[in-house]
Design a protein around this motif. Structure first.
Motif, PDB file in Angstrom:
ATOM      1  N   ILE A  15       0.903  -1.148  -0.059  1.00 29.34           N
ATOM      2  CA  ILE A  15      -0.155   0.132  -0.088  1.00 29.34           C
ATOM      3  C   ILE A  15       0.821   1.556  -0.029  1.00 29.34           C
ATOM      4  O   ILE A  15       1.658   1.494   1.066  1.00 29.34           O
ATOM      5  CB  ILE A  15      -1.084  -0.019   1.186  1.00 29.34           C
ATOM      6  CG1 ILE A  15      -1.806  -1.234   1.297  1.00 29.34           C
ATOM      7  CG2 ILE A  15      -1.843   1.095   1.292  1.00 29.34           C
ATOM      8  CD1 ILE A  15      -2.801  -1.548   2.475  1.00 29.34           C
ATOM      9  N   ASP A  16       0.883   1.889  -1.186  1.00 25.27           N
ATOM     10  CA  ASP A  16       1.594   3.223  -1.271  1.00 25.27           C
ATOM     11  C   ASP A  16       3.076   2.823  -1.017  1.00 25.27           C
ATOM     12  O   ASP A  16       3.822   3.535  -0.308  1.00 25.27           O
ATOM     13  CB  ASP A  16       0.953   4.376  -0.623  1.00 25.27           C
ATOM     14  CG  ASP A  16       0.045   5.003  -1.029  1.00 25.27           C
ATOM     15  OD1 ASP A  16      -0.269   4.661  -2.213  1.00 25.27           O
ATOM     16  OD2 ASP A  16      -0.803   5.654  -0.359  1.00 25.27           O
ATOM     17  N   GLY A  17       3.685   1.767  -1.292  1.00 25.76           N
ATOM     18  CA  GLY A  17       5.129   1.554  -1.255  1.00 25.76           C
ATOM     19  C   GLY A  17       5.390   0.716   0.066  1.00 25.76           C
ATOM     20  O   GLY A  17       6.480   0.207   0.313  1.00 25.76           O
ATOM     21  N   HIS A  18       4.567   0.351   0.903  1.00 22.22           N
ATOM     22  CA  HIS A  18       4.683  -0.195   2.293  1.00 22.22           C
ATOM     23  C   HIS A  18       3.992  -1.644   2.145  1.00 22.22           C
ATOM     24  O   HIS A  18       2.969  -1.833   1.781  1.00 22.22           O
ATOM     25  CB  HIS A  18       3.925   0.466   3.381  1.00 22.22           C
ATOM     26  CG  HIS A  18       4.664   1.730   3.528  1.00 22.22           C
ATOM     27  ND1 HIS A  18       5.641   2.168   4.097  1.00 22.22           N
ATOM     28  CD2 HIS A  18       4.005   3.110   3.232  1.00 22.22           C
ATOM     29  CE1 HIS A  18       6.010   3.345   4.119  1.00 22.22           C
ATOM     30  NE2 HIS A  18       4.957   4.137   3.619  1.00 22.22           N
ATOM     31  N   ASP A  19       4.952  -2.586   2.519  1.00 25.47           N
ATOM     32  CA  ASP A  19       4.496  -4.068   2.409  1.00 25.47           C
ATOM     33  C   ASP A  19       3.889  -4.536   3.567  1.00 25.47           C
ATOM     34  O   ASP A  19       4.553  -4.354   4.720  1.00 25.47           O
ATOM     35  CB  ASP A  19       5.862  -4.833   1.986  1.00 25.47           C
ATOM     36  CG  ASP A  19       6.285  -4.754   0.715  1.00 25.47           C
ATOM     37  OD1 ASP A  19       5.644  -4.043  -0.291  1.00 25.47           O
ATOM     38  OD2 ASP A  19       7.535  -4.985   0.411  1.00 25.47           O
ATOM     39  N   PHE A  20       2.893  -5.199   3.475  1.00 25.59           N
ATOM     40  CA  PHE A  20       2.157  -5.835   4.742  1.00 25.59           C
ATOM     41  C   PHE A  20       2.094  -7.213   4.050  1.00 25.59           C
ATOM     42  O   PHE A  20       1.636  -7.635   3.026  1.00 25.59           O
ATOM     43  CB  PHE A  20       0.841  -5.399   4.937  1.00 25.59           C
ATOM     44  CG  PHE A  20       0.851  -3.915   5.183  1.00 25.59           C
ATOM     45  CD1 PHE A  20       1.191  -3.624   6.536  1.00 25.59           C
ATOM     46  CD2 PHE A  20       0.661  -2.829   4.397  1.00 25.59           C
ATOM     47  CE1 PHE A  20       1.380  -2.096   7.023  1.00 25.59           C
ATOM     48  CE2 PHE A  20       0.888  -1.430   4.627  1.00 25.59           C
ATOM     49  CZ  PHE A  20       1.265  -1.187   5.930  1.00 25.59           C
TER      50      PHE A  20
END
Length: 91
Positions: A15-20
């Protein structure tokens, strides 16, 4: 032969470059539906159960979301170290 187990997949939600990373029990269809519903309305928080705990992310109409299923590899699947060429063995 490739010794990696291709059946072992994990889900990455970026999400917008942040990984989960989602647990294997996550309902991916539900997650995608919730993201869509929030993006269609007012900005809102999406709460995800991740492999590291709980994450809440603010979603709006221009949030970039990428969902990917990718293989997981055990440490034993690591690439073998480079073997130096020994010309004495080449007869």
């Amino acid at each position: 032969m490739d010794s990696r187990n291709q059946d072992s997949l994990r889900t990455r939600v970026a999400i917008d470059g942040h990984d989960f990373y989602l647990p294997s029990t996550a309902d991916l269809t539900d997650v995608m539906s919730r993201i869509q519903n929030i993006a269609r309305t007012q900005p809102g928080f999406l709460t995800l159960a991740t492999t590291n705990g709980i994450a809440s992310v603010l979603i709006n109409a221009v949030t970039r979301v990428v969902i990917q299923r990718e293989p997981t590899y055990a440490p034993s699947d690591a690439i073998e170290p480079f073997q130096a060429y020994d010309p004495e063995w080449d007869l």
